[in-house]
Scaffold this motif. Structure first.
Motif, PDB file in Angstrom:
ATOM      1  N   ILE A 278      -0.720  -7.487  -1.746  1.00 38.64           N
ATOM      2  CA  ILE A 278       0.646  -7.233  -1.276  1.00 38.64           C
ATOM      3  C   ILE A 278       1.123  -8.242  -0.237  1.00 38.64           C
ATOM      4  O   ILE A 278       2.264  -8.154   0.238  1.00 38.64           O
ATOM      5  CB  ILE A 278       0.776  -5.805  -0.692  1.00 38.64           C
ATOM      6  CG1 ILE A 278      -0.181  -5.614   0.499  1.00 38.64           C
ATOM      7  CG2 ILE A 278       0.535  -4.757  -1.768  1.00 38.64           C
ATOM      8  CD1 ILE A 278      -0.013  -4.285   1.228  1.00 38.64           C
ATOM      9  N   VAL A 279       0.270  -9.213   0.117  1.00 39.23           N
ATOM     10  CA  VAL A 279       0.650 -10.176   1.157  1.00 39.23           C
ATOM     11  C   VAL A 279       1.946 -10.882   0.759  1.00 39.23           C
ATOM     12  O   VAL A 279       2.122 -11.309  -0.378  1.00 39.23           O
ATOM     13  CB  VAL A 279      -0.479 -11.190   1.400  1.00 39.23           C
ATOM     14  CG1 VAL A 279      -0.796 -12.014   0.148  1.00 39.23           C
ATOM     15  CG2 VAL A 279      -0.151 -12.115   2.555  1.00 39.23           C
ATOM     16  N   GLY A 280       2.871 -10.990   1.694  1.00 38.22           N
ATOM     17  CA  GLY A 280       4.135 -11.650   1.423  1.00 38.22           C
ATOM     18  C   GLY A 280       5.158 -10.769   0.743  1.00 38.22           C
ATOM     19  O   GLY A 280       6.331 -11.149   0.618  1.00 38.22           O
ATOM     20  N   ARG A 281       4.749  -9.588   0.301  1.00 37.37           N
ATOM     21  CA  ARG A 281       5.669  -8.667  -0.387  1.00 37.37           C
ATOM     22  C   ARG A 281       5.871  -7.361   0.375  1.00 37.37           C
ATOM     23  O   ARG A 281       6.953  -6.772   0.320  1.00 37.37           O
ATOM     24  CB  ARG A 281       5.154  -8.346  -1.786  1.00 37.37           C
ATOM     25  CG  ARG A 281       5.228  -9.511  -2.772  1.00 37.37           C
ATOM     26  CD  ARG A 281       4.960  -9.035  -4.188  1.00 37.37           C
ATOM     27  NE  ARG A 281       5.896  -8.000  -4.623  1.00 37.37           N
ATOM     28  CZ  ARG A 281       7.040  -8.246  -5.243  1.00 37.37           C
ATOM     29  NH1 ARG A 281       7.418  -9.487  -5.492  1.00 37.37           N
ATOM     30  NH2 ARG A 281       7.817  -7.246  -5.623  1.00 37.37           N
ATOM     31  N   VAL A 282       4.847  -6.884   1.042  1.00 36.64           N
ATOM     32  CA  VAL A 282       4.922  -5.605   1.762  1.00 36.64           C
ATOM     33  C   VAL A 282       4.345  -5.804   3.157  1.00 36.64           C
ATOM     34  O   VAL A 282       3.274  -6.401   3.308  1.00 36.64           O
ATOM     35  CB  VAL A 282       4.128  -4.502   1.026  1.00 36.64           C
ATOM     36  CG1 VAL A 282       4.193  -3.192   1.805  1.00 36.64           C
ATOM     37  CG2 VAL A 282       4.651  -4.306  -0.387  1.00 36.64           C
ATOM     38  N   ARG A 283       5.048  -5.299   4.180  1.00 41.63           N
ATOM     39  CA  ARG A 283       4.538  -5.357   5.548  1.00 41.63           C
ATOM     40  C   ARG A 283       4.015  -3.971   5.931  1.00 41.63           C
ATOM     41  O   ARG A 283       4.790  -3.007   5.993  1.00 41.63           O
ATOM     42  CB  ARG A 283       5.633  -5.789   6.515  1.00 41.63           C
ATOM     43  CG  ARG A 283       6.232  -7.154   6.194  1.00 41.63           C
ATOM     44  CD  ARG A 283       7.048  -7.694   7.335  1.00 41.63           C
ATOM     45  NE  ARG A 283       8.007  -6.732   7.861  1.00 41.63           N
ATOM     46  CZ  ARG A 283       8.753  -6.933   8.954  1.00 41.63           C
ATOM     47  NH1 ARG A 283       8.613  -8.068   9.631  1.00 41.63           N
ATOM     48  NH2 ARG A 283       9.593  -6.018   9.368  1.00 41.63           N
ATOM     49  N   PRO A 284       2.721  -3.838   6.166  1.00 41.19           N
ATOM     50  CA  PRO A 284       2.146  -2.534   6.511  1.00 41.19           C
ATOM     51  C   PRO A 284       2.823  -1.859   7.694  1.00 41.19           C
ATOM     52  O   PRO A 284       2.910  -0.628   7.752  1.00 41.19           O
ATOM     53  CB  PRO A 284       0.682  -2.867   6.816  1.00 41.19           C
ATOM     54  CG  PRO A 284       0.418  -4.083   5.988  1.00 41.19           C
ATOM     55  CD  PRO A 284       1.687  -4.874   6.020  1.00 41.19           C
ATOM     56  N   GLY A 285       3.312  -2.667   8.658  1.00 44.43           N
ATOM     57  CA  GLY A 285       4.006  -2.075   9.792  1.00 44.43           C
ATOM     58  C   GLY A 285       5.233  -1.283   9.373  1.00 44.43           C
ATOM     59  O   GLY A 285       5.587  -0.275  10.011  1.00 44.43           O
ATOM     60  N   ASP A 286       5.890  -1.721   8.306  1.00 53.58           N
ATOM     61  CA  ASP A 286       7.067  -1.010   7.813  1.00 53.58           C
ATOM     62  C   ASP A 286       6.700   0.311   7.149  1.00 53.58           C
ATOM     63  O   ASP A 286       7.573   1.157   6.918  1.00 53.58           O
ATOM     64  CB  ASP A 286       7.830  -1.879   6.805  1.00 53.58           C
ATOM     65  CG  ASP A 286       8.360  -3.157   7.428  1.00 53.58           C
ATOM     66  OD1 ASP A 286       8.536  -3.187   8.674  1.00 53.58           O
ATOM     67  OD2 ASP A 286       8.596  -4.132   6.681  1.00 53.58           O
ATOM     68  N   LEU A 287       5.428   0.483   6.825  1.00 55.40           N
ATOM     69  CA  LEU A 287       4.964   1.706   6.176  1.00 55.40           C
ATOM     70  C   LEU A 287       4.448   2.731   7.186  1.00 55.40           C
ATOM     71  O   LEU A 287       3.995   3.798   6.794  1.00 55.40           O
ATOM     72  CB  LEU A 287       3.851   1.375   5.176  1.00 55.40           C
ATOM     73  CG  LEU A 287       4.186   0.323   4.111  1.00 55.40           C
ATOM     74  CD1 LEU A 287       2.971   0.043   3.230  1.00 55.40           C
ATOM     75  CD2 LEU A 287       5.379   0.755   3.275  1.00 55.40           C
ATOM     76  N   GLY A 288       4.497   2.378   8.478  1.00 52.22           N
ATOM     77  CA  GLY A 288       4.051   3.312   9.508  1.00 52.22           C
ATOM     78  C   GLY A 288       2.597   3.178   9.894  1.00 52.22           C
ATOM     79  O   GLY A 288       2.040   4.058  10.568  1.00 52.22           O
ATOM     80  N   VAL A 289       1.968   2.073   9.510  1.00 55.40           N
ATOM     81  CA  VAL A 289       0.558   1.865   9.845  1.00 55.40           C
ATOM     82  C   VAL A 289       0.412   1.565  11.336  1.00 55.40           C
ATOM     83  O   VAL A 289       1.204   0.814  11.913  1.00 55.40           O
ATOM     84  CB  VAL A 289      -0.010   0.698   9.004  1.00 55.40           C
ATOM     85  CG1 VAL A 289      -1.393   0.293   9.496  1.00 55.40           C
ATOM     86  CG2 VAL A 289      -0.043   1.087   7.525  1.00 55.40           C
ATOM     87  N   ASP A 290      -0.600   2.140  11.969  1.00 54.98           N
ATOM     88  CA  ASP A 290      -0.869   1.903  13.393  1.00 54.98           C
ATOM     89  C   ASP A 290      -1.939   0.843  13.624  1.00 54.98           C
ATOM     90  O   ASP A 290      -1.920   0.150  14.646  1.00 54.98           O
ATOM     91  CB  ASP A 290      -1.306   3.207  14.067  1.00 54.98           C
ATOM     92  CG  ASP A 290      -0.161   4.196  14.185  1.00 54.98           C
ATOM     93  OD1 ASP A 290       0.841   3.869  14.844  1.00 54.98           O
ATOM     94  OD2 ASP A 290      -0.271   5.292  13.598  1.00 54.98           O
TER      95      ASP A 290
END
Length: 525
Positions: A278-290
């Motif tokens: 998912i690199v470059g396509r999804v940012r884990p921070g936007d998914l609520g990851v701590d």
């Protein structure tokens, strides 16, 4: 019955292939030599280097002078070189062919990265040098941190963890420190972990002192949100979820998982082992990851395997950033500086994870990979990795049974052993037969939630031609299995340097030290 080869060493049936019509007389096979152990070479009592006799009899060693043979053979340079080259020919490697281990992301390491890591300003520095003499290295660490934070959408990163599991330890210790700061640590003693998690997840949670509670999986291979919700409460410190998960699927309920976790006052730890998808396509921070560790060897092509050196940086949310371990790089009045003590802005840091700053060589390789790809190139990495995995799934699903046939997969294609029923052939048998065809087996029997699992991760670095070569080999093997050619599988591998070993005996009675055969006096020569 054992025979003797031309060097006088017994050759057991698991060494020489007696299924050949004309087995070789030496144990070699074409260009593959039957290489002895280094202790079995005839180099005892010699040295590959000529040194002049020391002048005078005085010695600074006193009574520490060696009185007995050292117990190691002496080899000339050609002998030493040939020994290790011949050994290397007995191992599979990413430089030889596709390495289809699922969940491991065995991708090509660009040689540009290696060239950069060998630059004198990076390869010969010492962690105790004055800060003023390593400004370039600190700038590189700062740039790497910027890339990692940008790609994940997280405000802080700890570079020092040296592997994925070390990163998990870092993340959970930051979570523990946060709960201690809020006075909730004694109440929150549980960590929730899905059934398909990497084995290091529950192990790390237990190591930090938490009890582990398993979360069920749905029939389509995702986290059971209802089961998760029923287990969340004031006694839960965190959840640990891999996304994309170990079944090669994206957790489509990830936002709901995050919402429920935070409502319960817990933190969301994401295992970033599969960030390559998912690199470059999804940012884990936007998914609520701590907190999330990033395996630089998986996503950013630093060397993989062999026990290290490695790097598993951890990105942290705003809530956990104050508890990040020292050290980290800051912009000071006179250039780059290192925050190394738990005081001032690092007053809440939970401590240190290693003596110095982590693996500098891995930082150089990772940043080299990032900068040579650019943001658009890293996005293509994920797209090509997913495309390759789905191509394998599509080409094999008529002969082999996908564990989750509905919809596309992400970075890896997962098959079960349903298609082998009635053949008397197991997943292990099939994997051993792959060795005869020149391919390293895929990951077997993992994840545990899939019976007889065969997990294939081609990564983005394989061409269509190489994928087709791999797929065609598996198709031929699958057709042979269904046609009843059982012996091809039960006896495999036939063409490897060693035949199938007794893995149970090897695990229970490993031979870890070489001893000279009876009747010889090799070590004393």
């Amino acid at each position: 019955m054992s025979t003797m080869n031309t060097v006088g060493r017994p050759t057991a049936p698991n060494v020489v292939d007696h299924d050949y019509k004309h087995p070789t007389l030496t144990g070699g096979r074409g260009l593959l030599q039957d290489e002895l152990l280094i202790f079995e070479s005839d180099g005892w009592g010699k040295t590959g280097v000529d040194l002049p006799e020391p002048k005078g009899a005085a010695s600074d060693l006193g009574d520490l002078v060696r009185k007995d043979p050292i117990g190691l053979p002496g080899l000339s340079e050609p002998e030493a070189m040939r020994h290790y080259v011949r050994l290397s020919q007995k191992n599979h490697a990413i430089d030889l062919a596709l390495y289809p281990l699922g969940s491991c992301t065995m991708k090509h390491n660009p040689r540009l990265n290696e060239k950069m890591a060998r630059l004198p300003g990076f390869s010969d520095i010492h962690p105790l040098q004055p800060i003023s003499t390593v400004q370039g290295a600190l700038e590189l660490m700062d740039q790497l941190s910027h890339w990692l934070k940008t790609l994940t959408g997280m405000p802080a990163v700890a570079l020092s963890p040296k592997a994925g599991a070390h990163g998990e330890l870092c993340g959970l210790m930051a979570i523990r420190a946060a709960h201690e700061a809020s006075g909730q640590h004694e109440a929150r003693r549980k960590v929730l972990v899905p059934t398909s998690a990497h084995g290091t997840n529950p192990a790390t949670a237990a190591f930090v002192g938490y009890s582990v509670v398993e979360v069920a999986q749905t029939e389509d291979g995702r986290v059971d949100v209802a089961d998760l919700a029923s287990k969340l409460g004031p006694d839960v410190a965190a959840i640990m979820v891999t996304n994309p998960n170990t079944c090669g699927l994206f957790e489509r309920d990830i936002l709901e998982i995050s919402r429920l976790t935070h409502e319960a006052g817990a933190y969301f730890y994401c295992d970033g082992a599969n960030f390559n998808a998912i690199v470059g396509r999804v940012r884990p921070g936007d998914l609520g990851v701590d907190a999330m560790h990033i395996n630089l060897h998986k996503t950013f092509s630093t060397p993989h395997g062999g026990g290290g050196p490695g790097a598993g940086p951890v990105v942290l949310s705003e809530a956990l950033a104050p508890f990040a371990p020292a050290p980290w790089v800051v912009h000071g009045a006179e250039g780059y500086e290192l925050i190394e003590r738990e005081e001032g802005e690092a007053a809440q840091a939970f401590g240190r994870l290693c003596a110095f700053q982590g693996q500098m060589g891995m930082y150089v390789r990772a940043l080299s990979y990032m900068m040579s790809h650019g943001s658009d190139g890293l996005r293509q990495v994920a797209e090509d990795a997913v495309l390759n995995a789905n191509y394998i799934k599509a080409r094999l699903q008529d002969l082999m049974s996908p564990a989750f046939p509905e919809g596309p997969c992400m970075h890896e294609a997962l098959f079960d052993d349903e298609w082998l029923k009635g053949t008397d052939i197991t997943t292990l048998d099939f994997a051993k037969a792959m060795i005869d065809e020149g391919f390293h087996p895929m990951t077997m029997y993992f994840p545990l939630v899939v019976h007889g699992a065969m997990l294939i991760e081609p990564t983005e670095t394989e061409s269509k031609a190489e994928l087709d070569r791999f797929i065609n080999a598996l198709r031929l093997l699958a057709e042979a299995a269904k046609a009843g050619d059982v012996e091809r599988f039960k006896g495999a591998p036939f063409h490897a340097p060693l035949r199938r070993l007794d893995e149970t005996r090897a695990a229970r009675s490993p031979v870890l030290r070489w001893t000279a055969p009876e009747g010889t006096n090799i070590a004393a020569e």
